[in-house]
Design a protein around this motif. Structure first.
Motif, PDB file in Angstrom:
ATOM      1  N   GLY A   1       1.162  35.247  58.139  1.00  0.00           N
ATOM      2  CA  GLY A   1       0.825  35.444  56.725  1.00  0.00           C
ATOM      3  C   GLY A   1       1.573  34.499  55.800  1.00  0.00           C
ATOM      4  O   GLY A   1       1.609  34.729  54.592  1.00  0.00           O
ATOM      5  N   THR A   2       2.173  33.455  56.347  1.00  0.00           N
ATOM      6  CA  THR A   2       2.943  32.534  55.493  1.00  0.00           C
ATOM      7  C   THR A   2       1.985  31.749  54.592  1.00  0.00           C
ATOM      8  O   THR A   2       1.064  31.098  55.088  1.00  0.00           O
ATOM      9  CB  THR A   2       3.783  31.593  56.385  1.00  0.00           C
ATOM     10  OG1 THR A   2       4.647  32.412  57.175  1.00  0.00           O
ATOM     11  CG2 THR A   2       4.601  30.618  55.573  1.00  0.00           C
ATOM     12  N   PRO A   3       2.192  31.821  53.278  1.00  0.00           N
ATOM     13  CA  PRO A   3       1.198  31.244  52.360  1.00  0.00           C
ATOM     14  C   PRO A   3       0.949  29.746  52.574  1.00  0.00           C
ATOM     15  O   PRO A   3      -0.194  29.304  52.542  1.00  0.00           O
ATOM     16  CB  PRO A   3       1.794  31.477  50.964  1.00  0.00           C
ATOM     17  CG  PRO A   3       2.858  32.474  51.138  1.00  0.00           C
ATOM     18  CD  PRO A   3       3.291  32.479  52.563  1.00  0.00           C
TER      19      PRO A   3
ATOM     20  N   GLN B   1      19.079  21.635  61.068  1.00  0.00           N
ATOM     21  CA  GLN B   1      19.299  22.127  59.718  1.00  0.00           C
ATOM     22  C   GLN B   1      18.778  23.566  59.589  1.00  0.00           C
ATOM     23  O   GLN B   1      19.462  24.447  59.091  1.00  0.00           O
ATOM     24  CB  GLN B   1      18.526  21.232  58.760  1.00  0.00           C
ATOM     25  CG  GLN B   1      19.135  21.088  57.404  1.00  0.00           C
ATOM     26  CD  GLN B   1      18.527  19.904  56.688  1.00  0.00           C
ATOM     27  OE1 GLN B   1      17.312  19.737  56.687  1.00  0.00           O
ATOM     28  NE2 GLN B   1      19.370  19.097  56.086  1.00  0.00           N
ATOM     29  N   GLN B   2      17.561  23.798  60.059  1.00  0.00           N
ATOM     30  CA  GLN B   2      17.036  25.171  59.980  1.00  0.00           C
ATOM     31  C   GLN B   2      17.782  26.093  60.935  1.00  0.00           C
ATOM     32  O   GLN B   2      18.205  27.188  60.558  1.00  0.00           O
ATOM     33  CB  GLN B   2      15.541  25.232  60.297  1.00  0.00           C
ATOM     34  CG  GLN B   2      14.994  26.647  60.028  1.00  0.00           C
ATOM     35  CD  GLN B   2      13.724  26.996  60.778  1.00  0.00           C
ATOM     36  OE1 GLN B   2      13.396  26.383  61.785  1.00  0.00           O
ATOM     37  NE2 GLN B   2      13.011  27.993  60.293  1.00  0.00           N
ATOM     38  N   LEU B   3      17.953  25.607  62.175  1.00  0.00           N
ATOM     39  CA  LEU B   3      18.590  26.466  63.177  1.00  0.00           C
ATOM     40  C   LEU B   3      19.961  26.942  62.690  1.00  0.00           C
ATOM     41  O   LEU B   3      20.297  28.126  62.762  1.00  0.00           O
ATOM     42  CB  LEU B   3      18.726  25.716  64.512  1.00  0.00           C
ATOM     43  CG  LEU B   3      19.415  26.484  65.640  1.00  0.00           C
ATOM     44  CD1 LEU B   3      18.635  27.724  66.027  1.00  0.00           C
ATOM     45  CD2 LEU B   3      19.618  25.593  66.867  1.00  0.00           C
TER      46      LEU B   3
ATOM     47  N   MET C   1      21.437  26.490  59.453  1.00  0.00           N
ATOM     48  CA  MET C   1      21.599  26.988  58.076  1.00  0.00           C
ATOM     49  C   MET C   1      20.860  28.305  57.836  1.00  0.00           C
ATOM     50  O   MET C   1      21.344  29.169  57.108  1.00  0.00           O
ATOM     51  CB  MET C   1      21.174  25.921  57.070  1.00  0.00           C
ATOM     52  CG  MET C   1      22.104  24.713  57.114  1.00  0.00           C
ATOM     53  SD  MET C   1      21.630  23.370  56.030  1.00  0.00           S
ATOM     54  CE  MET C   1      22.100  24.029  54.438  1.00  0.00           C
ATOM     55  N   GLU C   2      19.678  28.458  58.450  1.00  0.00           N
ATOM     56  CA  GLU C   2      18.970  29.732  58.266  1.00  0.00           C
ATOM     57  C   GLU C   2      19.666  30.835  59.063  1.00  0.00           C
ATOM     58  O   GLU C   2      19.624  32.001  58.692  1.00  0.00           O
ATOM     59  CB  GLU C   2      17.501  29.599  58.688  1.00  0.00           C
ATOM     60  CG  GLU C   2      16.602  30.631  58.030  1.00  0.00           C
ATOM     61  CD  GLU C   2      15.114  30.360  58.200  1.00  0.00           C
ATOM     62  OE1 GLU C   2      14.427  30.178  57.195  1.00  0.00           O
ATOM     63  OE2 GLU C   2      14.646  30.317  59.355  1.00  0.00           O
ATOM     64  N   SER C   3      20.342  30.448  60.147  1.00  0.00           N
ATOM     65  CA  SER C   3      21.037  31.451  60.959  1.00  0.00           C
ATOM     66  C   SER C   3      22.387  31.829  60.356  1.00  0.00           C
ATOM     67  O   SER C   3      22.746  33.011  60.322  1.00  0.00           O
ATOM     68  CB  SER C   3      21.269  30.917  62.384  1.00  0.00           C
ATOM     69  OG  SER C   3      20.052  30.571  62.988  1.00  0.00           O
TER      70      SER C   3
ATOM     71  N   GLY D   1      12.982  33.775  47.123  1.00  0.00           N
ATOM     72  CA  GLY D   1      12.179  32.652  46.638  1.00  0.00           C
ATOM     73  C   GLY D   1      10.692  32.932  46.806  1.00  0.00           C
ATOM     74  O   GLY D   1       9.878  32.622  45.937  1.00  0.00           O
ATOM     75  N   LYS D   2      10.340  33.541  47.953  1.00  0.00           N
ATOM     76  CA  LYS D   2       8.923  33.827  48.216  1.00  0.00           C
ATOM     77  C   LYS D   2       8.389  34.814  47.182  1.00  0.00           C
ATOM     78  O   LYS D   2       7.293  34.663  46.660  1.00  0.00           O
ATOM     79  CB  LYS D   2       8.767  34.448  49.610  1.00  0.00           C
ATOM     80  CG  LYS D   2       8.841  33.458  50.747  1.00  0.00           C
ATOM     81  CD  LYS D   2       8.461  34.197  52.033  1.00  0.00           C
ATOM     82  CE  LYS D   2       8.781  33.369  53.255  1.00  0.00           C
ATOM     83  NZ  LYS D   2       8.752  34.152  54.478  1.00  0.00           N
ATOM     84  N   LYS D   3       9.233  35.839  46.893  1.00  0.00           N
ATOM     85  CA  LYS D   3       8.816  36.867  45.945  1.00  0.00           C
ATOM     86  C   LYS D   3       8.645  36.249  44.549  1.00  0.00           C
ATOM     87  O   LYS D   3       7.644  36.480  43.867  1.00  0.00           O
ATOM     88  CB  LYS D   3       9.893  37.964  45.911  1.00  0.00           C
ATOM     89  CG  LYS D   3       9.473  39.209  45.217  1.00  0.00           C
ATOM     90  CD  LYS D   3      10.448  40.342  45.512  1.00  0.00           C
ATOM     91  CE  LYS D   3      10.338  41.405  44.457  1.00  0.00           C
ATOM     92  NZ  LYS D   3      11.272  41.303  43.357  1.00  0.00           N
TER      93      LYS D   3
HETATM   94  O1  LIG Z   1       6.109  31.318  61.512  1.00  0.00           O
HETATM   95  P1  LIG Z   1       5.990  31.892  60.157  1.00  0.00           P
HETATM   96  O2  LIG Z   1       5.939  33.383  60.160  1.00  0.00           O
HETATM   97  O3  LIG Z   1       4.829  31.289  59.417  1.00  0.00           O
HETATM   98  O4  LIG Z   1       7.298  31.533  59.356  1.00  0.00           O
HETATM   99  C1  LIG Z   1       7.671  30.210  59.117  1.00  0.00           C
HETATM  100  C2  LIG Z   1       9.097  30.126  58.708  1.00  0.00           C
HETATM  101  O5  LIG Z   1       9.320  30.896  57.545  1.00  0.00           O
HETATM  102  C3  LIG Z   1      10.583  31.545  57.625  1.00  0.00           C
HETATM  103  O6  LIG Z   1      10.349  32.881  57.856  1.00  0.00           O
HETATM  104  C4  LIG Z   1      11.355  31.395  56.379  1.00  0.00           C
HETATM  105  O7  LIG Z   1      10.547  31.653  55.302  1.00  0.00           O
HETATM  106  C5  LIG Z   1      11.262  30.907  58.811  1.00  0.00           C
HETATM  107  O8  LIG Z   1      12.240  31.703  59.335  1.00  0.00           O
HETATM  108  C6  LIG Z   1      10.101  30.655  59.686  1.00  0.00           C
HETATM  109  O9  LIG Z   1      10.400  29.768  60.702  1.00  0.00           O
END
Ligand SMILES: O=P(O)(O)OC[C@H]1O[C@](O)(CO)[C@@H](O)[C@@H]1O
Length: 617
Positions: free
Chosen positions: A254-256, A391-393, A395-397, A529-531
């Motif tokens: 569901g990622t926009p 960077q993601q691995l 910093m997000e962790s 940020g998403k919200k």
């Molecule tokens: O695979 P998805 O659910 O589209 O998420 C993409 C990325 O968005 C995040 O949830 C961060 O918004 C990451 O952790 C993830 O890798």
């Protein structure tokens, strides 16, 4: 009334604001006050207030004391330190040199109990404990490369079946058994991967590192909701859109940004007279929105993403393996490399565990509070994207506001980097002489070229010797100026070594997270940020409705920003409304009757046409 949307190209100039300036300078004073103390001791005093359990704070006396001693400079002692601490994984041909990080023996001894606790937590995680407490999830990316370790037979079968399905599907696509309906080539020639974050970074890194020069299918990525970027990727495909396999990757489904990419690609397919479903593949969790769409529309294939695999650790799931296999990368070798590294990083002996050694160095270099940035410098073009992947691995962790006990800790380690020796000519100057706010990780690859291809461009010296010289020179020059570094060495960039590198850093992040007592497997901060983005889009809809209503009443009526804000019942959001108008005007979706965007109060806005349907919607 003229359409003057182009006027929005002039922006308000930034004027000094005394109040903000004063706040800023007092903020800076505060932060200077913090950094002028020993950052770790400051942190500790806070931690003592909030937690009596000192084993969970960063109170490591040896850290501060030994740091005062400075780095070892005597060449003989340094060589001894090098040999003494050198880690080698014989089968993988991987070395880890931590000698240029200045930790002391006392520090290592003090950290030992924490490492033992971290190893124990890792064992529990691998046995299927809920290691992501906030989300109530198991964390199972280690099972992906050795299904036998999965905590129950159902998961083992799921892992093995998915891997077999990936291999079968990739073989069928490459051989032309599965083919696009209307391509002159009679087989798929391109992959368009649509996904973001963990659903893009691993595949991008691996494609750059491992795809052969002439892969069976070439890969492109849409990893954003930037319309121009999407248009560019589609335009580059041109008529090959007909032979493009579109892989839509989203764990949540569901990622926009990913949904938008999909909708844009589907539109391109419609316009080209192509049937998207015959060329679409989904990688997502069962029953997600994406999964249901793909099932209902009858896409070519669907592959599962497991609840217990996080996005940033998903490279060895279908997310990374399917695109890699389609490019002709030996994914079983990637899994072997990762599995061998997993085995090595299960050691509970610090010196024998390369991931623990990395975590030790990170803790030392950053005072256990992220006080220094991690600069990742692979001296190999094909590893260019490793730093972006990390960077993601990392910093997000690690970038977390609260620890596992609810204390505010604002943890994290910033990661950046590109590649050597290219960066020698960009920012190494600052690393050597400027602000001392980093430590470096060099990634060294011993094999310059495949055997038989090398030549000497001057007597006794090859092009690769220069690259080697630049790495060694930079490492020495930085150390001479008290800049610490780690060096990870691999023999070659192969599926096995790349799998091992990924596994090494996944484990190092997990261990480090335990050392600093945070949950490495959630990302609550991303939600804010998403919200907020959702709220902006909702406000934009209200602005459009207000402008539409005004246009329907009187096509010539234009409104000031204040009037729009009032009619939206959002007077406090006037700045956001201004930004919305500015963006819409720049894209010809609202018209500016008077004024320009550089003078917000002068603006009068209208829509130019009345949409009756929307009025009564
Ligand atoms: O695979 P998805 O659910 O589209 O998420 C993409 C990325 O968005 C995040 O949830 C961060 O918004 C990451 O952790 C993830 O890798």
């Amino acid at each position: 009334m003229a359409s003057l949307s182009g006027l929005c190209s002039s922006f308000p100039s930034l004027k000094p604001n005394n109040k903000i300036g004063a706040e800023l300078s007092s903020f800076r004073k505060d932060s200077l006050a913090v950094s002028s103390r020993s950052s770790s001791s400051f942190k500790h005093s806070v931690a003592r207030e909030v937690s009596a359990d000192l084993s969970k704070t960063n109170d490591v006396a040896g850290l501060k004391k030994a740091k005062q001693g400075g780095l070892e400079k005597d060449p003989k002692a340094l060589w001894r330190r090098y040999v003494d601490w050198l880690y080698q994984h014989k089968e993988l041909g991987l070395y880890l040199d931590v000698s240029r990080i200045g930790f002391s023996d006392e520090f290592v001894s003090e950290m030992e109990p924490r490492f033992q606790a971290a190893f124990k937590a890792m064992q529990e995680l691998e046995r299927g404990a809920v290691a992501n407490p906030d989300e109530g999830r198991m964390v199972g990316h280690y099972w992906l490369r050795n299904a036998k370790l999965a905590p129950n037979p159902f998961l083992q079968v799921q892992i093995d079946k998915t891997l077999a399905a990936i291999c079968d599907f990739a073989d069928s696509v490459i051989s032309g058994k599965i083919k696009p309906p209307s391509s002159p080539e009679g087989r798929f020639t391109q992959i368009l991967s649509v996904g973001i974050g963990g659903s893009a970074l691993g595949p991008q890194f691996v494609a750059e590192a491992l795809a052969p020069d002439n892969p069976p299918l070439k890969i492109r990525f849409i990893d954003n909701t930037d319309p121009a970027g999407i248009d560019h990727q589609i335009a580059q495909l041109g008529p090959e859109l007909a032979s493009t396999l579109v892989i839509v990757i989203s764990k949540s489904g569901g990622t926009p940004e990913t949904r938008n990419g999909l909708l844009e690609v589907q539109k391109a397919f419609r316009e080209a007279g192509l049937d998207f479903a015959k060329q679409g593949v989904a990688i997502t969790q069962e029953n997600s929105l994406l999964d249901n769409t793909a099932r209902i529309e009858g896409w070519v294939a669907r592959f599962p993403m497991f609840d217990w695999v996080g996005g940033r650790t998903s490279e060895m799931s279908a997310v990374g393996l399917l695109p890699a296999a389609l490019q002709g990368v030996d994914i079983r070798e990637m899994l072997v490399g990762a599995s061998m590294m997993d085995e090595a990083t299960r050691s509970t002996v610090l010196r024998k565990n390369p991931a623990a050694l990395l975590a030790l160095c990170w803790y030392w270099a950053t005072d256990g509070i992220g006080s220094k940035d991690m600069v990742v410098l692979p001296y190999k073009d094909s590893l260019l994207l490793f730093s972006r992947y990390l960077q993601q691995l990392v910093m997000e962790s690690l970038g977390k506001e609260f620890d596992l006990d609810g204390n505010r800790v604002n943890q994290g380690i910033s990661v950046y980097g590109n590649k050597g020796s290219t960066d020698q000519h960009a920012y190494i100057q600052q690393l050597r002489e400027g602000v001392h706010n980093f430590f470096v990780t060099f990634i060294e690859v011993l094999r310059d070229r495949p055997p038989g291809h090398d030549w000497e461009l001057e007597p006794g010296v090859t092009c690769g010797d220069y690259l080697f010289g630049m790495l060694q020179g930079t490492r020495s020059a930085l150390y001479a100026n008290n800049r610490e570094s780690i060096t990870v060495t691999v023999q070659e960039v192969t599926p096995r070594s790349v799998g091992a590198l990924i596994a090494l850093y996944e484990r190092a992040v997990g261990i480090y997270a335990s050392l600093v007592n945070i949950n490495a497997y959630h990302q609550p901060g991303v939600e804010a940020g998403k919200k907020a983005a959702g709220e902006v889009l909702a406000l934009q809809k209200r602005v459009l409705a207000v402008l539409n209503e005004a246009s329907c009443e009187d096509p010539a009526e234009s409104l000031t920003l204040q009037e729009i804000a009032d009619r939206c019942h959002a007077p406090d959001d006037i700045e956001m409304i201004y930004k919305i108008i500015e963006h819409m005007a720049a894209n010809d979706r609202a018209l500016i009757a008077e004024g320009d965007c550089g003078s917000p109060y002068s603006l009068k806005v209208f829509l130019g046409e009345c949409n009756v349907d929307e009025l009564y919607a």
